[in-house]
Write a protein that holds these residues in place. Structure first.
Motif, short mmCIF file in Angstrom:
data_model
loop_
_atom_site.label_atom_id
_atom_site.label_comp_id
_atom_site.label_asym_id
_atom_site.label_seq_id
_atom_site.Cartn_x
_atom_site.Cartn_y
_atom_site.Cartn_z
N SER A 120 -1.02 -93.94 -35.34
CA SER A 120 -1.82 -92.93 -34.66
C SER A 120 -0.93 -92.16 -33.70
N LYS A 122 -0.86 -92.49 -30.67
CA LYS A 122 -0.43 -93.41 -29.63
C LYS A 122 0.73 -94.29 -30.09
N GLU A 150 -7.36 -92.26 -35.46
CA GLU A 150 -7.59 -92.80 -34.14
C GLU A 150 -8.63 -93.92 -34.15
N SER A 152 -10.87 -95.65 -31.50
CA SER A 152 -11.34 -95.41 -30.14
C SER A 152 -12.31 -96.50 -29.72
N ASP A 153 -12.75 -96.42 -28.48
CA ASP A 153 -13.76 -97.38 -28.00
C ASP A 153 -15.05 -97.26 -28.81
N LYS A 154 -15.31 -96.06 -29.34
CA LYS A 154 -16.54 -95.82 -30.08
C LYS A 154 -16.52 -96.49 -31.45
N ARG A 156 -14.03 -98.81 -32.55
CA ARG A 156 -13.17 -99.99 -32.61
C ARG A 156 -13.86 -101.19 -33.25
#
Length: 244
Positions: A120, A122, A150, A152-154, A156
């Motif tokens: 990603s 990151k 990505e 993300s917290d959404k 994961r």
């Protein structure tokens, strides 16, 4: 004239002698243990089929943080501190450190288990069996599905559950080589031996979609048609739509 109960005196004397002997043996053993030095260190991996941290690294951590183990009494080694040092390592999930009666310091190490590799913005890292990020290893490169996009917290939790399902299924673990997370949240997958792409859709009805895929794969291989397909669409849970 009061008579002495020699039986009671003898019983009490025996108890006193036994107690004294126990105290002597404890003191003697403690003194010997205090004088005994740690002879060497042994590192044992529980899951050693693929090492992401080497024996030398763990051994070095034990020696450097054990305050020159070969020159101090083994009772001076704080085992809990050594376990904490090992457990803080990026590649280690859990460790147990103990000293045998003959002065051998042993560490039993359980590594973290990577289940997918993520690329990603990151950077690149693993997702482990607990759903946490795990850095790449300088010792071993794991052969795992590559995840692009990505996390993300959404998404994961849903992505981890999908990856964990794949990891624990023998067929999918061998067959699925890549997963792309699209901006819409849908997933696109690649497989190991054929050129088609798998349009998986959102992370819903995961079990049914993969069951449909397995049934399609078995039939397509049997009919020798699998090389003719370009896209395998699993979005519709009632059917598999194939594009040549």
């Amino acid at each position: 004239m009061k008579k002495f109960n020699w039986n009671n005196i003898w019983v009490n004397l025996r108890l006193l002698l036994i107690f004294g002997l126990v105290v002597f043996l404890y003191a003697f053993t403690s003194k010997r243990n205090e004088a005994r030095k740690t002879k060497k260190t042994i590192v044992e991996f529980v899951n050693n089929d693929a090492l992401y941290v080497g024996y030398e690294t763990v051994n070095k951590l034990l020696i450097e943080n054990g305050q020159q183990l070969k020159t101090i009494g083994k009772d001076k080694v704080v085992l809990n501190d050594l376990e904490k040092i090992l457990n803080d390592h990026d590649m280690i999930q859990k460790s147990e450190v103990f000293i045998s009666i003959d002065g051998v310091l042993k560490a039993v190490v359980t590594q973290r288990t990577p289940i997918a590799r993520v690329f990603s913005e990151k950077g690149s890292f693993y997702i482990d069996s607990k759903g946490n990020t795990m850095p790449l290893s300088a010792v071993q490169t794991a052969r795992l599905p590559l995840v692009l996009g990505e996390i993300s917290d959404k998404n994961r939790k849903e992505i981890f559950e999908l990856l964990w399902f794949i990891y624990n299924d023998d067929f999918l673990k061998k067959n699925i080589t890549g997963i792309e997370i699209l901006p819409s949240g849908s997933l696109r997958m690649t497989n190991r031996n054929y050129n088609y792409e798998i349009e998986f859709g959102k992370t819903v009805e995961v079990v049914r979609k993969f069951d449909n895929y397995k049934a399609f794969f078995q039939k397509a291989v049997h009919d020798t048609l699998i090389d003719t397909y370009k896209i395998i669409n699993l979005k519709f849970t009632q059917q598999v739509v194939c594009t040549k």
